[in-house]
Each structure stands twice: as structure tokens, then as C-alpha cells.
Scaffold this motif. Structure first.
Motif, PDB file in Angstrom:
ATOM      1  N   LEU A  21      83.455  16.861  40.007  1.00 33.77           N
ATOM      2  CA  LEU A  21      83.969  17.226  41.318  1.00 33.77           C
ATOM      3  C   LEU A  21      84.014  15.983  42.184  1.00 33.77           C
ATOM      4  O   LEU A  21      83.001  15.306  42.379  1.00 33.77           O
ATOM      5  N   LYS A  22      85.189  15.654  42.663  1.00 31.26           N
ATOM      6  CA  LYS A  22      85.362  14.470  43.503  1.00 31.26           C
ATOM      7  C   LYS A  22      85.116  14.868  44.955  1.00 31.26           C
ATOM      8  O   LYS A  22      85.774  15.751  45.492  1.00 31.26           O
ATOM      9  N   LEU A  23      84.172  14.206  45.604  1.00 30.49           N
ATOM     10  CA  LEU A  23      83.820  14.496  46.990  1.00 30.49           C
ATOM     11  C   LEU A  23      84.114  13.290  47.869  1.00 30.49           C
ATOM     12  O   LEU A  23      84.002  12.155  47.429  1.00 30.49           O
ATOM     13  N   ASN A  24      84.433  13.556  49.135  1.00 29.83           N
ATOM     14  CA  ASN A  24      84.616  12.443  50.056  1.00 29.83           C
ATOM     15  C   ASN A  24      83.260  12.068  50.665  1.00 29.83           C
ATOM     16  O   ASN A  24      82.253  12.739  50.462  1.00 29.83           O
ATOM     17  N   ARG A  25      83.227  10.993  51.422  1.00 27.84           N
ATOM     18  CA  ARG A  25      81.957  10.488  51.960  1.00 27.84           C
ATOM     19  C   ARG A  25      81.240  11.499  52.851  1.00 27.84           C
ATOM     20  O   ARG A  25      80.022  11.620  52.792  1.00 27.84           O
ATOM     21  N   SER A  26      81.967  12.220  53.683  1.00 23.72           N
ATOM     22  CA  SER A  26      81.307  13.174  54.577  1.00 23.72           C
ATOM     23  C   SER A  26      80.706  14.342  53.798  1.00 23.72           C
ATOM     24  O   SER A  26      79.641  14.844  54.149  1.00 23.72           O
ATOM     25  N   GLU A  27      81.356  14.755  52.705  1.00 23.62           N
ATOM     26  CA  GLU A  27      80.811  15.827  51.874  1.00 23.62           C
ATOM     27  C   GLU A  27      79.546  15.367  51.155  1.00 23.62           C
ATOM     28  O   GLU A  27      78.559  16.113  51.086  1.00 23.62           O
ATOM     29  N   VAL A  28      79.543  14.139  50.678  1.00 15.50           N
ATOM     30  CA  VAL A  28      78.363  13.595  50.009  1.00 15.50           C
ATOM     31  C   VAL A  28      77.204  13.498  50.995  1.00 15.50           C
ATOM     32  O   VAL A  28      76.064  13.853  50.683  1.00 15.50           O
ATOM     33  N   LYS A  29      77.484  13.053  52.208  1.00 18.56           N
ATOM     34  CA  LYS A  29      76.442  12.940  53.236  1.00 18.56           C
ATOM     35  C   LYS A  29      75.869  14.307  53.577  1.00 18.56           C
ATOM     36  O   LYS A  29      74.657  14.475  53.691  1.00 18.56           O
ATOM     37  N   ARG A  30      76.730  15.306  53.698  1.00 21.34           N
ATOM     38  CA  ARG A  30      76.280  16.662  54.034  1.00 21.34           C
ATOM     39  C   ARG A  30      75.410  17.237  52.920  1.00 21.34           C
ATOM     40  O   ARG A  30      74.402  17.886  53.185  1.00 21.34           O
ATOM     41  N   ILE A  31      75.780  16.996  51.677  1.00 21.65           N
ATOM     42  CA  ILE A  31      74.971  17.478  50.562  1.00 21.65           C
ATOM     43  C   ILE A  31      73.597  16.814  50.602  1.00 21.65           C
ATOM     44  O   ILE A  31      72.575  17.464  50.378  1.00 21.65           O
ATOM     45  N   GLY A  32      73.549  15.526  50.913  1.00 22.96           N
ATOM     46  CA  GLY A  32      72.275  14.822  51.029  1.00 22.96           C
ATOM     47  C   GLY A  32      71.389  15.437  52.103  1.00 22.96           C
ATOM     48  O   GLY A  32      70.179  15.583  51.917  1.00 22.96           O
ATOM     49  N   VAL A  33      71.984  15.832  53.212  1.00 20.54           N
ATOM     50  CA  VAL A  33      71.226  16.470  54.293  1.00 20.54           C
ATOM     51  C   VAL A  33      70.698  17.823  53.827  1.00 20.54           C
ATOM     52  O   VAL A  33      69.535  18.169  54.040  1.00 20.54           O
ATOM     53  N   LEU A  34      71.543  18.607  53.188  1.00 22.98           N
ATOM     54  CA  LEU A  34      71.141  19.938  52.728  1.00 22.98           C
ATOM     55  C   LEU A  34      70.038  19.865  51.680  1.00 22.98           C
ATOM     56  O   LEU A  34      69.150  20.710  51.654  1.00 22.98           O
ATOM     57  N   GLU A  35      70.081  18.864  50.817  1.00 24.01           N
ATOM     58  CA  GLU A  35      69.058  18.727  49.790  1.00 24.01           C
ATOM     59  C   GLU A  35      67.688  18.466  50.386  1.00 24.01           C
ATOM     60  O   GLU A  35      66.674  18.802  49.802  1.00 24.01           O
TER      61      GLU A  35
END
Length: 47
Positions: A21-35
Motif C-alpha cells: 500500500l503506497k501512502l503519502n507523507r501525511s498518511e504515514v505521519k498519522r499512522i505513526g501518531v495512532l500507533e
């Protein structure tokens, strides 16, 4: 159709075929926050 939703199909390259799954930078950052929202991991005391 799936490519438009961000799926990247990986050809056989010695490590096997797959899908990523290709994610953009803001999606990657949001996943990091949720984790990190779950707090400290503890052990379960299940008998």
C-alpha cells in the motif's frame, strides 16, 4: 482500479510477488501518531 487506491503490485524479484500500500507523507505521519496512542503495553494476567 486498485492502483488508483494506492495498491502497488510487486513482480517476482527473487523475494516473491506481493502487494504494498503506497501512502503519502501525511498518511504515514498519522499512522505513526495512532500507533503511539495506546499507551504503555502491559502483560495480560489471564489464568
Amino acid at each position: 482500479m486498485l492502483e488508483g487506491a494506492g495498491a502497488v503490485f510487486i513482480a517476482e524479484n527473487g523475494g516473491g510477488i506481493g502487494v504494498r500500500l503506497k501512502l503519502n507523507r501525511s498518511e504515514v505521519k498519522r499512522i505513526g501518531v495512532l500507533e503511539n496512542e495506546g499507551g504503555i503495553v502491559g502483560t495480560d494476567a489471564v489464568p
